[in-house]
Design a protein around this motif. Sequence first.
Motif, PDB file in Angstrom:
ATOM      1  N   ASN A 165       4.615   1.748   0.630  1.00 59.05           N
ATOM      2  CA  ASN A 165       4.061   3.005   0.138  1.00 59.05           C
ATOM      3  C   ASN A 165       2.603   3.179   0.541  1.00 59.05           C
ATOM      4  N   VAL A 166       2.299   4.308   1.159  1.00 55.98           N
ATOM      5  CA  VAL A 166       0.930   4.638   1.546  1.00 55.98           C
ATOM      6  C   VAL A 166       0.679   6.094   1.165  1.00 55.98           C
ATOM      7  N   ALA A 167      -0.366   6.352   0.378  1.00 53.43           N
ATOM      8  CA  ALA A 167      -0.648   7.727  -0.053  1.00 53.43           C
ATOM      9  C   ALA A 167      -2.143   7.976  -0.091  1.00 53.43           C
ATOM     10  N   LEU A 168      -2.542   9.144   0.346  1.00 51.73           N
ATOM     11  CA  LEU A 168      -3.893   9.639   0.124  1.00 51.73           C
ATOM     12  C   LEU A 168      -3.885  10.341  -1.226  1.00 51.73           C
ATOM     13  N   TYR A 169      -4.797   9.963  -2.115  1.00 51.90           N
ATOM     14  CA  TYR A 169      -4.803  10.535  -3.464  1.00 51.90           C
ATOM     15  C   TYR A 169      -4.810  12.064  -3.396  1.00 51.90           C
ATOM     16  N   ASP A 170      -3.789  12.671  -4.010  1.00 44.65           N
ATOM     17  CA  ASP A 170      -3.622  14.129  -4.012  1.00 44.65           C
ATOM     18  C   ASP A 170      -3.520  14.698  -2.600  1.00 44.65           C
ATOM     19  N   GLY A 171      -2.859  13.952  -1.688  1.00 43.47           N
ATOM     20  CA  GLY A 171      -2.747  14.430  -0.315  1.00 43.47           C
ATOM     21  C   GLY A 171      -1.496  13.930   0.369  1.00 43.47           C
ATOM     22  N   ALA A 172      -1.613  13.607   1.635  1.00 39.81           N
ATOM     23  CA  ALA A 172      -0.480  13.147   2.439  1.00 39.81           C
ATOM     24  C   ALA A 172       0.020  11.788   1.950  1.00 39.81           C
ATOM     25  N   ALA A 173       1.277  11.484   2.257  1.00 44.48           N
ATOM     26  CA  ALA A 173       1.855  10.212   1.826  1.00 44.48           C
ATOM     27  C   ALA A 173       3.047   9.861   2.708  1.00 44.48           C
ATOM     28  N   ALA A 174       3.380   8.570   2.727  1.00 42.55           N
ATOM     29  CA  ALA A 174       4.563   8.111   3.454  1.00 42.55           C
ATOM     30  C   ALA A 174       5.178   6.926   2.724  1.00 42.55           C
ATOM     31  N   VAL A 175       6.500   6.890   2.741  1.00 41.51           N
ATOM     32  CA  VAL A 175       7.272   5.775   2.199  1.00 41.51           C
ATOM     33  C   VAL A 175       8.194   5.296   3.305  1.00 41.51           C
ATOM     34  N   ALA A 176       8.034   4.042   3.711  1.00 38.34           N
ATOM     35  CA  ALA A 176       8.861   3.486   4.785  1.00 38.34           C
ATOM     36  C   ALA A 176       9.896   2.535   4.214  1.00 38.34           C
ATOM     37  N   ASP A 177      11.130   2.664   4.684  1.00 36.90           N
ATOM     38  CA  ASP A 177      12.194   1.704   4.397  1.00 36.90           C
ATOM     39  C   ASP A 177      12.243   0.755   5.587  1.00 36.90           C
ATOM     40  N   PRO A 178      11.778  -0.475   5.444  1.00 35.04           N
ATOM     41  CA  PRO A 178      11.672  -1.377   6.589  1.00 35.04           C
ATOM     42  C   PRO A 178      13.001  -1.697   7.263  1.00 35.04           C
ATOM     43  N   PHE A 179      14.093  -1.584   6.532  1.00 34.27           N
ATOM     44  CA  PHE A 179      15.365  -2.054   7.067  1.00 34.27           C
ATOM     45  C   PHE A 179      16.273  -0.937   7.564  1.00 34.27           C
ATOM     46  N   SER A 180      16.138   0.263   7.029  1.00 41.16           N
ATOM     47  CA  SER A 180      16.902   1.391   7.574  1.00 41.16           C
ATOM     48  C   SER A 180      16.156   2.050   8.727  1.00 41.16           C
ATOM     49  N   GLY A 181      14.836   1.833   8.781  1.00 36.37           N
ATOM     50  CA  GLY A 181      14.010   2.496   9.784  1.00 36.37           C
ATOM     51  C   GLY A 181      13.599   3.900   9.389  1.00 36.37           C
ATOM     52  N   GLU A 182      13.985   4.350   8.203  1.00 25.24           N
ATOM     53  CA  GLU A 182      13.625   5.686   7.742  1.00 25.24           C
ATOM     54  C   GLU A 182      12.194   5.701   7.203  1.00 25.24           C
ATOM     55  N   VAL A 183      11.478   6.779   7.508  1.00 21.60           N
ATOM     56  CA  VAL A 183      10.147   7.005   6.944  1.00 21.60           C
ATOM     57  C   VAL A 183      10.143   8.388   6.311  1.00 21.60           C
ATOM     58  N   PHE A 184       9.884   8.442   5.021  1.00 23.78           N
ATOM     59  CA  PHE A 184       9.803   9.688   4.278  1.00 23.78           C
ATOM     60  C   PHE A 184       8.316  10.042   4.172  1.00 23.78           C
ATOM     61  N   PHE A 185       7.967  11.281   4.517  1.00 27.28           N
ATOM     62  CA  PHE A 185       6.539  11.597   4.529  1.00 27.28           C
ATOM     63  C   PHE A 185       6.283  13.048   4.155  1.00 27.28           C
ATOM     64  N   THR A 186       5.045  13.294   3.716  1.00 23.77           N
ATOM     65  CA  THR A 186       4.619  14.637   3.356  1.00 23.77           C
ATOM     66  C   THR A 186       3.174  14.851   3.763  1.00 23.77           C
ATOM     67  N   ASP A 187       2.849  16.096   4.091  1.00 24.39           N
ATOM     68  CA  ASP A 187       1.461  16.471   4.347  1.00 24.39           C
ATOM     69  C   ASP A 187       0.827  17.053   3.091  1.00 24.39           C
ATOM     70  N   GLY A 188       1.548  16.989   1.990  1.00 18.88           N
ATOM     71  CA  GLY A 188       1.097  17.552   0.724  1.00 18.88           C
ATOM     72  C   GLY A 188       1.711  18.907   0.436  1.00 18.88           C
ATOM     73  N   GLU A 189       2.349  19.490   1.436  1.00 18.94           N
ATOM     74  CA  GLU A 189       2.970  20.812   1.283  1.00 18.94           C
ATOM     75  C   GLU A 189       4.481  20.760   1.492  1.00 18.94           C
ATOM     76  N   THR A 190       4.928  20.117   2.552  1.00 18.13           N
ATOM     77  CA  THR A 190       6.353  19.952   2.848  1.00 18.13           C
ATOM     78  C   THR A 190       6.637  18.468   3.055  1.00 18.13           C
ATOM     79  N   ALA A 191       7.906  18.092   3.029  1.00 16.61           N
ATOM     80  CA  ALA A 191       8.269  16.680   3.154  1.00 16.61           C
ATOM     81  C   ALA A 191       9.437  16.518   4.118  1.00 16.61           C
ATOM     82  N   TRP A 192       9.422  15.398   4.842  1.00 12.93           N
ATOM     83  CA  TRP A 192      10.379  15.156   5.907  1.00 12.93           C
ATOM     84  C   TRP A 192      10.825  13.702   5.915  1.00 12.93           C
ATOM     85  N   MET A 193      11.933  13.440   6.584  1.00 10.80           N
ATOM     86  CA  MET A 193      12.374  12.080   6.844  1.00 10.80           C
ATOM     87  C   MET A 193      12.456  11.888   8.347  1.00 10.80           C
TER      88      MET A 193
END
Length: 280
Positions: free
Chosen positions: A121-149
């Motif tokens: 888990n990596v997040a900028l306080y009240d901003g962008a963030a990303a959550v990585a699943d090390p084993f599936s290779g998926e990264v869930f992320f947001t710019d603070g407005e929309t979110a993607w995988m």
Amino acid sequence: MPVRSVEVAADIMHGVTNSYAGLDDAGVAIAAAQAGAHVVRTMYGRNLTRIHKGAGDFATAADVEAEKTILGVIRAARPEDAVLGEESGEQGAAGAARRWLVDPLCGTLNYAVGNMLVAVNVALYDGAAAVADPFSGEVFFTDGETAWMRHDGADVRLSPTPATQLVDVNLDPPFPNAPGFRAVDLLAHPGFIERFRPRVVSTTLALAWVAAGKRAAYVTDGGDFRGSVHFAAGIALCRATGCVVTGIDGAPLGQAGRGLVVAADAETHELLMSMIRNRS
């Protein structure tokens, strides 16, 4: 294979470290989470040293190495920002206007016993963030407005839905709101049994799964989650996708001891809140 240094691990993910300077905040969060996930994946399955923190909590050498790598990416990209790391604490200028929150391996006990259900888990306080699943290779992320995988180079917009009827309930202590609220009691509620199916992942990867439609909701006891290295990235994803995010009392997050209820939609949230109020 030996643990790679901060610089080498970062280079593997995105070329040379000075290239991070051109990334926006979401790009920095993604790069840092992926670099940490690379370390977690590389060290998986080893007999790792445990660093005991007290009250049954511990870190492993993988937690420490992953955090070093993540911090290396953030320092290269945003040298003036402060960082709060799960393992290393506060770093950077005390008066910095921006602060990153880093949990290098959420689900340490899972990882230590050979279970792959973990998150970086990596997040900028009240901003962008990303959550990585090390084993599936998926990264869930947001710019603070929309979110993607992101997976295999393709980005898919996250869309929460209660369709799975799976609710992840964190049963790990501490339980600061007991006896008024006990997560285990929720599982025995007749309405819960009729409508939902429980899951216990024991990592905040479950929050990313709510944002992605893989879970209908997530419930945990606990304290103030606003600046939590464990929860900030997942909460940011859920808010960016329109999930309902409150404490166990239905109020906005903010005061210590409130816990957390995140639901894919308002109906699911209201159902869970009615069960929690009934049990409380």
